[in-house]
Design an enzyme around this catalytic site. Sequence first.
Site, PDB file in Angstrom:
ATOM      1  CE  LYS A  16      -4.309  -1.669   1.013  1.00 43.17           C
ATOM      2  NZ  LYS A  16      -4.521  -2.424  -0.215  1.00 43.17           N
ATOM      3  CE  LYS A  66      10.370  -4.152   7.267  1.00 43.90           C
ATOM      4  NZ  LYS A  66       9.372  -4.036   8.329  1.00 43.90           N
ATOM      5  NE  ARG A 152       5.975 -21.396  17.423  1.00 50.41           N
ATOM      6  CZ  ARG A 152       5.611 -21.494  16.155  1.00 50.41           C
ATOM      7  NH1 ARG A 152       4.393 -21.937  15.860  1.00 50.41           N
ATOM      8  NH2 ARG A 152       6.419 -21.136  15.183  1.00 50.41           N
TER       9      ARG A 152
END
Length: 272
Positions: A16, A66, A152
Amino acid sequence: MTELYAVIGNPISHSKSPLIHKGFAEVLGQDLDYIAIEGPLGRFAETVDAWRKKGLRGLNITVPFKMDAFAYATRRDSAAEEAGAVNCLTFEGDSAEGANYDGIGLARDIEANLGFAVAGKNVLVLGTGGATRGALGPLLARGPARLTVAFRTPGKEAELRALFPEAKALDFAAYADLRDAYDLVLNATSATLSGEAPPVAPKNFARGALAYDLAYGKGLTPFLRLAREAGVEKCVDGVGMLVEQAAEAFQKWRGVRPETKAMIERITVPLV
Ligand code: ATR
């Protein structure tokens, strides 16, 4: 002269960012173009070099580049160093200045747009990946009473702890050991991508809690559905964070910060 900016990712067709930046430019009367670049995997630096030769002035970086952008930057701001990732590059001659606006975008959305003051609150962040790493600094800077990171798989929490050795509010717990109720529960896992919700329990949402999913544009994610079923009324996705980080980049590049409210409304997907 029209100046060129872009977002790079792979895949990128869903992004977007062109719509957001072109929308900001239109409102502010800024002469710029903003395109989406699908970067070939493993060829980040060559791709960026080629676009710089064509006049690229600034670049937003999304998955999976990134960390490549972090390595590419000739200097980096403190948020980028803390996150170990760069989501915005600004080019000037031979220099490539790296910044990371994800965490500040998240904090601004939570505080300025959603009216939730983090100071003194109990905050639960789910997941120990890159999204959590980028969010911790800006959240801790706002002074939560407690910030628990749920994991987790044990292991990565030690790395996160080492980044914030002074943060007394910061602790870590396996999901099964989460005993308390939290005022803000942030889903920073990648569980949404596999159509799952992280295993947080209904008792972990305090009365009046805000449930925030960093994923955006997917409607009611499994995590937000879980929160709703636990009785949480304030459920939001990460669309505000996306627009706020874009506004930070726009300000860095153009020297003026766009209003974000109308853009957030424009691209919000209803949570159904
Ligand atoms: P990102 O950069 O988007 O944060 P990441 O570095 O791969 O992505 O981290 C994803 C995080 O989501 C991890 O903490 C991961 O847990 P594991 O370390 O155990 O893999 C967590 N995650 C992904 N799916 C999950 C699920 N279904 N339930 C709980 N945590 C999940």
